[in-house]
Motif scaffolding. Sequence first.
Motif, PDB file in Angstrom:
ATOM      1  N   GLY A  39       0.857  -1.188   0.000  1.00  0.00           N
ATOM      2  CA  GLY A  39       0.000   0.000   0.000  1.00  0.00           C
ATOM      3  C   GLY A  39       0.882   1.222   0.000  1.00  0.00           C
ATOM      4  N   PHE A  40       0.339   2.300  -0.529  1.00  0.00           N
ATOM      5  CA  PHE A  40       1.157   3.487  -0.655  1.00  0.00           C
ATOM      6  C   PHE A  40       1.432   4.092   0.717  1.00  0.00           C
ATOM      7  N   LEU A  41       2.415   4.997   0.760  1.00  0.00           N
ATOM      8  CA  LEU A  41       2.834   5.607   2.023  1.00  0.00           C
ATOM      9  C   LEU A  41       1.633   6.146   2.795  1.00  0.00           C
ATOM     10  N   GLY A  42       1.506   5.717   4.025  1.00  0.00           N
ATOM     11  CA  GLY A  42       0.465   6.260   4.905  1.00  0.00           C
ATOM     12  C   GLY A  42      -0.938   5.747   4.640  1.00  0.00           C
ATOM     13  N   ALA A  43      -1.098   4.731   3.789  1.00  0.00           N
ATOM     14  CA  ALA A  43      -2.447   4.262   3.449  1.00  0.00           C
ATOM     15  C   ALA A  43      -3.115   3.523   4.604  1.00  0.00           C
ATOM     16  N   GLY A  44      -2.302   2.902   5.478  1.00  0.00           N
ATOM     17  CA  GLY A  44      -2.891   2.196   6.626  1.00  0.00           C
ATOM     18  C   GLY A  44      -2.373   0.772   6.800  1.00  0.00           C
ATOM     19  N   LYS A  45      -1.177   0.472   6.277  1.00  0.00           N
ATOM     20  CA  LYS A  45      -0.638  -0.899   6.363  1.00  0.00           C
ATOM     21  C   LYS A  45      -0.416  -1.314   7.822  1.00  0.00           C
ATOM     22  N   SER A  46       0.224  -0.420   8.593  1.00  0.00           N
ATOM     23  CA  SER A  46       0.494  -0.767  10.000  1.00  0.00           C
ATOM     24  C   SER A  46      -0.799  -0.848  10.791  1.00  0.00           C
ATOM     25  N   THR A  47      -1.755  -0.017  10.416  1.00  0.00           N
ATOM     26  CA  THR A  47      -3.064  -0.064  11.081  1.00  0.00           C
ATOM     27  C   THR A  47      -3.693  -1.438  10.858  1.00  0.00           C
ATOM     28  N   LEU A  48      -3.539  -1.976   9.651  1.00  0.00           N
ATOM     29  CA  LEU A  48      -4.098  -3.300   9.349  1.00  0.00           C
ATOM     30  C   LEU A  48      -3.372  -4.382  10.152  1.00  0.00           C
ATOM     31  N   THR A 129       7.335  -1.713   2.474  1.00  0.00           N
ATOM     32  CA  THR A 129       7.315  -0.245   2.515  1.00  0.00           C
ATOM     33  C   THR A 129       6.353   0.256   1.440  1.00  0.00           C
ATOM     34  N   GLY A 130       5.946   1.495   1.580  1.00  0.00           N
ATOM     35  CA  GLY A 130       4.981   2.059   0.649  1.00  0.00           C
ATOM     36  C   GLY A 130       5.466   2.147  -0.778  1.00  0.00           C
ATOM     37  N   LEU A 131       6.776   2.089  -0.969  1.00  0.00           N
ATOM     38  CA  LEU A 131       7.282   2.278  -2.324  1.00  0.00           C
ATOM     39  C   LEU A 131       7.586   0.968  -3.040  1.00  0.00           C
ATOM     40  N   LEU A 193     -10.015  -0.590   0.668  1.00  0.00           N
ATOM     41  CA  LEU A 193     -10.249   0.827   0.387  1.00  0.00           C
ATOM     42  C   LEU A 193     -10.447   1.495   1.745  1.00  0.00           C
ATOM     43  N   ASN A 194      -9.333   1.985   2.286  1.00  0.00           N
ATOM     44  CA  ASN A 194      -9.321   2.457   3.679  1.00  0.00           C
ATOM     45  C   ASN A 194      -9.568   3.967   3.750  1.00  0.00           C
ATOM     46  N   LYS A 195      -9.803   4.438   4.928  1.00  0.00           N
ATOM     47  CA  LYS A 195     -10.029   5.868   5.210  1.00  0.00           C
ATOM     48  C   LYS A 195     -11.299   6.363   4.524  1.00  0.00           C
ATOM     49  N   VAL A 196     -12.309   5.529   4.440  1.00  0.00           N
ATOM     50  CA  VAL A 196     -13.539   5.993   3.784  1.00  0.00           C
ATOM     51  C   VAL A 196     -14.211   7.083   4.611  1.00  0.00           C
ATOM     52  N   ASP A 197     -13.821   7.212   5.885  1.00  0.00           N
ATOM     53  CA  ASP A 197     -14.374   8.297   6.713  1.00  0.00           C
ATOM     54  C   ASP A 197     -13.891   9.664   6.220  1.00  0.00           C
ATOM     55  N   LEU A 198     -12.828   9.692   5.425  1.00  0.00           N
ATOM     56  CA  LEU A 198     -12.295  10.984   4.966  1.00  0.00           C
ATOM     57  C   LEU A 198     -12.890  11.409   3.616  1.00  0.00           C
ATOM     58  N   VAL A 199     -13.737  10.562   3.048  1.00  0.00           N
ATOM     59  CA  VAL A 199     -14.383  10.939   1.786  1.00  0.00           C
ATOM     60  C   VAL A 199     -15.646  11.710   2.150  1.00  0.00           C
ATOM     61  N   ARG A 226     -14.295  -2.009   1.708  1.00  0.00           N
ATOM     62  CA  ARG A 226     -14.221  -0.640   2.240  1.00  0.00           C
ATOM     63  C   ARG A 226     -13.972  -0.703   3.748  1.00  0.00           C
ATOM     64  N   SER A 227     -13.158   0.230   4.254  1.00  0.00           N
ATOM     65  CA  SER A 227     -12.925   0.178   5.702  1.00  0.00           C
ATOM     66  C   SER A 227     -12.578   1.536   6.291  1.00  0.00           C
ATOM     67  N   VAL A 228     -12.793   1.616   7.594  1.00  0.00           N
ATOM     68  CA  VAL A 228     -12.257   2.717   8.395  1.00  0.00           C
ATOM     69  C   VAL A 228     -11.255   2.062   9.335  1.00  0.00           C
ATOM     70  N   ARG A 229     -10.066   2.570   9.360  1.00  0.00           N
ATOM     71  CA  ARG A 229      -8.973   2.043  10.177  1.00  0.00           C
ATOM     72  C   ARG A 229      -8.766   0.540   9.967  1.00  0.00           C
ATOM     73  N   CYS A 230      -8.952   0.117   8.745  1.00  0.00           N
ATOM     74  CA  CYS A 230      -8.705  -1.274   8.337  1.00  0.00           C
ATOM     75  C   CYS A 230      -9.475  -2.303   9.165  1.00  0.00           C
TER      76      CYS A 230
HETATM   77  N1  LIG Z   1      -9.003   9.073   9.347  1.00  0.00           N
HETATM   78  C1  LIG Z   1      -8.424   7.885   9.197  1.00  0.00           C
HETATM   79  N2  LIG Z   1      -7.127   7.740   9.496  1.00  0.00           N
HETATM   80  C2  LIG Z   1      -6.572   6.528   9.352  1.00  0.00           C
HETATM   81  C3  LIG Z   1      -7.319   5.428   8.881  1.00  0.00           C
HETATM   82  N3  LIG Z   1      -6.488   4.358   8.830  1.00  0.00           N
HETATM   83  C4  LIG Z   1      -5.280   4.782   9.252  1.00  0.00           C
HETATM   84  N4  LIG Z   1      -5.321   6.078   9.581  1.00  0.00           N
HETATM   85  C5  LIG Z   1      -4.223   6.931  10.033  1.00  0.00           C
HETATM   86  O1  LIG Z   1      -3.354   7.154   8.935  1.00  0.00           O
HETATM   87  C6  LIG Z   1      -2.013   7.260   9.386  1.00  0.00           C
HETATM   88  C7  LIG Z   1      -1.133   6.306   8.615  1.00  0.00           C
HETATM   89  O2  LIG Z   1      -1.499   4.974   8.933  1.00  0.00           O
HETATM   90  P1  LIG Z   1      -0.439   3.805   8.956  1.00  0.00           P
HETATM   91  O3  LIG Z   1      -1.131   2.558   9.336  1.00  0.00           O
HETATM   92  O4  LIG Z   1       0.786   4.179   9.737  1.00  0.00           O
HETATM   93  O5  LIG Z   1      -0.055   3.787   7.415  1.00  0.00           O
HETATM   94  P2  LIG Z   1       1.128   2.983   6.705  1.00  0.00           P
HETATM   95  O6  LIG Z   1       0.633   2.605   5.372  1.00  0.00           O
HETATM   96  O7  LIG Z   1       1.645   1.899   7.586  1.00  0.00           O
HETATM   97  O8  LIG Z   1       2.197   4.135   6.604  1.00  0.00           O
HETATM   98  P3  LIG Z   1       3.769   4.027   6.166  1.00  0.00           P
HETATM   99  O9  LIG Z   1       4.359   2.892   6.966  1.00  0.00           O
HETATM  100  O10 LIG Z   1       4.309   5.357   6.500  1.00  0.00           O
HETATM  101  O11 LIG Z   1       3.768   3.780   4.700  1.00  0.00           O
HETATM  102  C8  LIG Z   1      -2.040   6.975  10.881  1.00  0.00           C
HETATM  103  O12 LIG Z   1      -2.033   8.209  11.543  1.00  0.00           O
HETATM  104  C9  LIG Z   1      -3.367   6.264  11.083  1.00  0.00           C
HETATM  105  O13 LIG Z   1      -3.877   6.441  12.382  1.00  0.00           O
HETATM  106  C10 LIG Z   1      -8.702   5.620   8.557  1.00  0.00           C
HETATM  107  O14 LIG Z   1      -9.439   4.734   8.093  1.00  0.00           O
HETATM  108  N5  LIG Z   1      -9.190   6.873   8.718  1.00  0.00           N
END
Ligand SMILES: Nc1nc2c(ncn2[C@@H]2O[C@H](COP(=O)(O)OP(=O)(O)OP(=O)(O)O)[C@@H](O)[C@H]2O)c(=O)[nH]1
Length: 464
Positions: A39-48, A129-131, A193-199, A226-230
């Motif tokens: 997943g791309f940088l910051g998409a939510g991989k660690s959250t999953l 990694t995201g890249l 498809l994460n972060k749907v709360d931001l759409v 579709r998910s919020v916070r994975c």
């Molecule tokens: N609003 C919102 N924020 C989210 C969601 N999922 C994750 N985040 C936030 O997005 C940020 C990045 O999430 P990570 O899980 O660290 O993303 P990552 O893909 O592991 O990031 P990198 O390792 O930097 O590539 C964190 O601050 C999360 O708390 C979501 O569904 N909604």
Amino acid sequence: MEDDEEDPPLAVRIDETTHEFSNSHENDDVSVGVTVITGFLGAGKSTLVNYILNGKHGKRIAVILNEFGEEIGVERAMINEGEGGALVEEWVELANGCICCTVKHSLVQALEQLVQRKERLDHILLETTGLANPAPLASVLWLDDQLESAVRLDSIITVVDAKNLLFQIDKYRHLSSYPEAIHQIAFADVVILNKVDLVSPERSGDSLDELEKEIHEINSLAHVIRSVRCQVDLSEVLNCRAYDATHVTRLEGLLEEHQYKSSQNLHDNNVRTLSICEPLAVNLDKVRLWLEEILWDKKDGMDVYRCKGVLSVKHSDQLHTLQAVREIYEIVPARKWRTEEKQMNKIVFIGEFKNCKPDEGYFFTQLENRDGKGQPKRTTKSGYWKDTGKVEQIIWNNSIVGFKKILVFYEGKPPTGTRSRWVMHEFRVNPSYLSAFALDITTQTEMENNDFCAEIKNWKKIHG
Ligand SMILES: Nc1nc2c(ncn2[C@@H]2O[C@H](COP(=O)(O)OP(=O)(O)OP(=O)(O)O)[C@@H](O)[C@H]2O)c(=O)[nH]1
């Protein structure tokens, strides 16, 4: 990971008696499944990863964080010790270099050691990694001889950021090379498809449908969640067996669904899905030659990333499955065709198909004449054709061969023109289908499928 708070917790209690999902294959398979999370940088991989580790699944899961890059030589692995145990951190030694190229075999060895050191390790999550482009990982984990008994690639899960996806996809159109975000979707078995709360809430229904459509334009075989916070149903992300050629039911289900998700838009030069769906039995040796020309020689500018299919093979009562990642492919007999079943060949290719662009145009306007969204402009000197929004599918031989739209002519300039009584039916060839024919026209002598070839010729007479 973004900060320490995002790291998986160090102590996770897992209730062994709680099984929220089960898999019928688990008992008869000694290999440990590896789920690659991209997943791309910051998409939510660690959250999953956090969400999976904390889930009630009764599994002992190891997590490998692949911070790969030229300068990184070690991997951080975290193993959830199971009931009452702590999450243990380990270092998995890898030689210096990027995992995609130079340290593949170190990764294989590291995984094997991990599995051997830990008795009853149930699953491994490999967070990239995201890249990263997941292709080399998929090839090395899928059919590596060394790995056959110890670990197996279960699936590739790509987490995408619903807020930024369109921006990331749009950037690559009309380019000859693609960002990793596109490869990550193209290779995915599951897209979260994460972060749907931001759409934006007012348009979220439309926008999310649009995003799913965009994902399926690239990879129509991907299962989109579709998910919020994975927060997803774990049975949809663990033990998917996406690379298991004998796991026929799932593959057939995917191919069935695919028929209704064929790519409708043909962007210039992009990564997309093409499909073949034909009833007559094929000669296996010739199919192999044909595939090798496509996968190995990249015939006619085709660059296939991923391929799945079922084949009806001449003189065999077995349904054969086809799986390919890049140049590696596998065709195996999976089970007997059932008497009530209609025997079919269904093959889906995901990749780049540069020379398979149909020679397509519209009345009064060339296809190149596009508006900002990539749609053809249908303007004329005195007005414009506007579509009424309804698209009908044209089905032939169980496949979607084209689409029909009704256009109404408006006099004046858009959007304030005056509606006239002129109506036009616009017929478009399904680019996915057309390209599939383009693939087969090159191999018609190989396929030994005379009726099929005759149909191609007839079809060409009509549309060519
Ligand atoms: N609003 C919102 N924020 C989210 C969601 N999922 C994750 N985040 C936030 O997005 C940020 C990045 O999430 P990570 O899980 O660290 O993303 P990552 O893909 O592991 O990031 P990198 O390792 O930097 O590539 C964190 O601050 C999360 O708390 C979501 O569904 N909604």
